[in-house]
Design a protein around this motif. Structure first.
Motif, PDB file in Angstrom:
ATOM      1  N   ARG A  19       0.820  -1.205   0.000  1.00 45.75           N
ATOM      2  CA  ARG A  19       0.000   0.000   0.000  1.00 45.75           C
ATOM      3  C   ARG A  19       0.863   1.269   0.000  1.00 45.75           C
ATOM      4  O   ARG A  19       1.801   1.367   0.776  1.00 45.75           O
ATOM      5  CB  ARG A  19      -0.919   0.024   1.229  1.00 45.75           C
ATOM      6  CG  ARG A  19      -1.800  -1.199   1.332  1.00 45.75           C
ATOM      7  CD  ARG A  19      -2.992  -1.090   0.405  1.00 45.75           C
ATOM      8  NE  ARG A  19      -3.713  -2.355   0.358  1.00 45.75           N
ATOM      9  CZ  ARG A  19      -4.072  -2.955  -0.754  1.00 45.75           C
ATOM     10  NH1 ARG A  19      -3.803  -2.424  -1.914  1.00 45.75           N
ATOM     11  NH2 ARG A  19      -4.722  -4.089  -0.725  1.00 45.75           N
ATOM     12  N   GLU A  53      -9.956   0.533  -1.199  1.00 39.00           N
ATOM     13  CA  GLU A  53     -10.328  -0.458  -2.213  1.00 39.00           C
ATOM     14  C   GLU A  53     -10.558  -1.831  -1.575  1.00 39.00           C
ATOM     15  O   GLU A  53      -9.809  -2.274  -0.718  1.00 39.00           O
ATOM     16  CB  GLU A  53      -9.278  -0.553  -3.322  1.00 39.00           C
ATOM     17  CG  GLU A  53      -7.932  -1.081  -2.896  1.00 39.00           C
ATOM     18  CD  GLU A  53      -6.999  -0.038  -2.297  1.00 39.00           C
ATOM     19  OE1 GLU A  53      -5.984  -0.455  -1.703  1.00 39.00           O
ATOM     20  OE2 GLU A  53      -7.285   1.157  -2.394  1.00 39.00           O
ATOM     21  N   TRP A  54     -11.619  -2.489  -2.024  1.00 34.56           N
ATOM     22  CA  TRP A  54     -11.922  -3.844  -1.573  1.00 34.56           C
ATOM     23  C   TRP A  54     -10.901  -4.800  -2.179  1.00 34.56           C
ATOM     24  O   TRP A  54     -10.542  -4.677  -3.346  1.00 34.56           O
ATOM     25  CB  TRP A  54     -13.311  -4.266  -2.035  1.00 34.56           C
ATOM     26  CG  TRP A  54     -14.414  -3.682  -1.210  1.00 34.56           C
ATOM     27  CD1 TRP A  54     -15.187  -2.604  -1.529  1.00 34.56           C
ATOM     28  CD2 TRP A  54     -14.854  -4.133   0.068  1.00 34.56           C
ATOM     29  NE1 TRP A  54     -16.080  -2.358  -0.526  1.00 34.56           N
ATOM     30  CE2 TRP A  54     -15.909  -3.286   0.462  1.00 34.56           C
ATOM     31  CE3 TRP A  54     -14.467  -5.172   0.913  1.00 34.56           C
ATOM     32  CZ2 TRP A  54     -16.583  -3.452   1.675  1.00 34.56           C
ATOM     33  CZ3 TRP A  54     -15.138  -5.331   2.110  1.00 34.56           C
ATOM     34  CH2 TRP A  54     -16.183  -4.482   2.488  1.00 34.56           C
ATOM     35  N   HIS A  55     -10.438  -5.740  -1.371  1.00 31.32           N
ATOM     36  CA  HIS A  55      -9.476  -6.721  -1.852  1.00 31.32           C
ATOM     37  C   HIS A  55      -9.470  -7.922  -0.906  1.00 31.32           C
ATOM     38  O   HIS A  55     -10.063  -7.881   0.170  1.00 31.32           O
ATOM     39  CB  HIS A  55      -8.067  -6.103  -1.941  1.00 31.32           C
ATOM     40  CG  HIS A  55      -7.523  -5.688  -0.615  1.00 31.32           C
ATOM     41  ND1 HIS A  55      -7.900  -4.510   0.018  1.00 31.32           N
ATOM     42  CD2 HIS A  55      -6.633  -6.288   0.216  1.00 31.32           C
ATOM     43  CE1 HIS A  55      -7.254  -4.421   1.169  1.00 31.32           C
ATOM     44  NE2 HIS A  55      -6.489  -5.483   1.328  1.00 31.32           N
ATOM     45  N   ARG A  96     -12.811 -10.647   2.062  1.00 32.03           N
ATOM     46  CA  ARG A  96     -12.698  -9.333   1.413  1.00 32.03           C
ATOM     47  C   ARG A  96     -12.721  -8.268   2.500  1.00 32.03           C
ATOM     48  O   ARG A  96     -13.510  -8.348   3.444  1.00 32.03           O
ATOM     49  CB  ARG A  96     -13.862  -9.109   0.446  1.00 32.03           C
ATOM     50  CG  ARG A  96     -13.664  -9.775  -0.884  1.00 32.03           C
ATOM     51  CD  ARG A  96     -14.764  -9.502  -1.915  1.00 32.03           C
ATOM     52  NE  ARG A  96     -15.805  -8.564  -1.555  1.00 32.03           N
ATOM     53  CZ  ARG A  96     -16.054  -7.413  -2.208  1.00 32.03           C
ATOM     54  NH1 ARG A  96     -15.348  -7.057  -3.249  1.00 32.03           N
ATOM     55  NH2 ARG A  96     -17.045  -6.631  -1.825  1.00 32.03           N
ATOM     56  N   ARG A  98     -11.301  -3.863   3.430  1.00 31.95           N
ATOM     57  CA  ARG A  98     -10.733  -2.606   2.972  1.00 31.95           C
ATOM     58  C   ARG A  98     -10.455  -1.726   4.174  1.00 31.95           C
ATOM     59  O   ARG A  98     -11.129  -1.821   5.204  1.00 31.95           O
ATOM     60  CB  ARG A  98     -11.684  -1.894   2.011  1.00 31.95           C
ATOM     61  CG  ARG A  98     -12.985  -1.452   2.630  1.00 31.95           C
ATOM     62  CD  ARG A  98     -13.900  -0.847   1.587  1.00 31.95           C
ATOM     63  NE  ARG A  98     -15.139  -0.397   2.191  1.00 31.95           N
ATOM     64  CZ  ARG A  98     -15.714   0.766   1.913  1.00 31.95           C
ATOM     65  NH1 ARG A  98     -15.157   1.596   1.047  1.00 31.95           N
ATOM     66  NH2 ARG A  98     -16.852   1.100   2.483  1.00 31.95           N
ATOM     67  N   THR A 121      -7.614  -7.365  -6.028  1.00 36.25           N
ATOM     68  CA  THR A 121      -8.514  -6.229  -5.879  1.00 36.25           C
ATOM     69  C   THR A 121      -9.846  -6.574  -6.527  1.00 36.25           C
ATOM     70  O   THR A 121      -9.871  -7.193  -7.591  1.00 36.25           O
ATOM     71  CB  THR A 121      -7.920  -4.971  -6.517  1.00 36.25           C
ATOM     72  OG1 THR A 121      -6.637  -4.720  -5.928  1.00 36.25           O
ATOM     73  CG2 THR A 121      -8.804  -3.770  -6.304  1.00 36.25           C
TER      74      THR A 121
END
Length: 124
Positions: A19, A53-55, A96, A98, A121
């Protein structure tokens, strides 16, 4: 596998992790375990913010322990949680999630198996 010890003055934080709003200090576990696991201290980079962001990660284990400051994470099916100093989170494989926000002084330890893992992602 090898013995490993690292003192605070031995390691430096680097801007070379997953990140862009974090700096990472490797704790030598990846090398000591021949890639079985990775462990690092992560801290917030001054003037940066989470991008939300969803990941998910393709891992067999991921544990986060907050040393200082706070962060707000959202986990699919679990809602939002404020992680503060002393909070320990086991993020099950494939969940998942974020990051929504963090304090300027956030520091945490993360342990992940295996050391080289894939991050995927996904849309909101």
């Amino acid at each position: 596998m090898a013995f490993s010890i690292q003192h605070a003055q031995d390691g430096e934080f680097k801007f070379d992790g997953l990140r862009p709003y974090f700096e990472y200090r490797d704790l030598g576990i990846q090398q000591a375990t021949d890639g079985l696991a990775v462990m690092h201290v992560i801290r917030a980079r001054e003037g940066t913010h989470a991008t939300g962001e969803w990941h998910h990660h393709k891992v067999s284990l991921q544990v986060v322990y907050v040393l200082k400051g706070w962060a707000i994470f959202e986990y699919e099916g679990q809602g939002q949680h404020r992680l503060e100093a002393g909070t320990c989170v086991h993020q099950p494989p494939g969940i998942r999630h974020r990051e929504i926000a963090h304090s300027e002084d956030l520091e945490l330890i993360e342990i992940v198996l295996p050391a080289n893992f894939e991050t995927v992602t996904s849309p909101a």
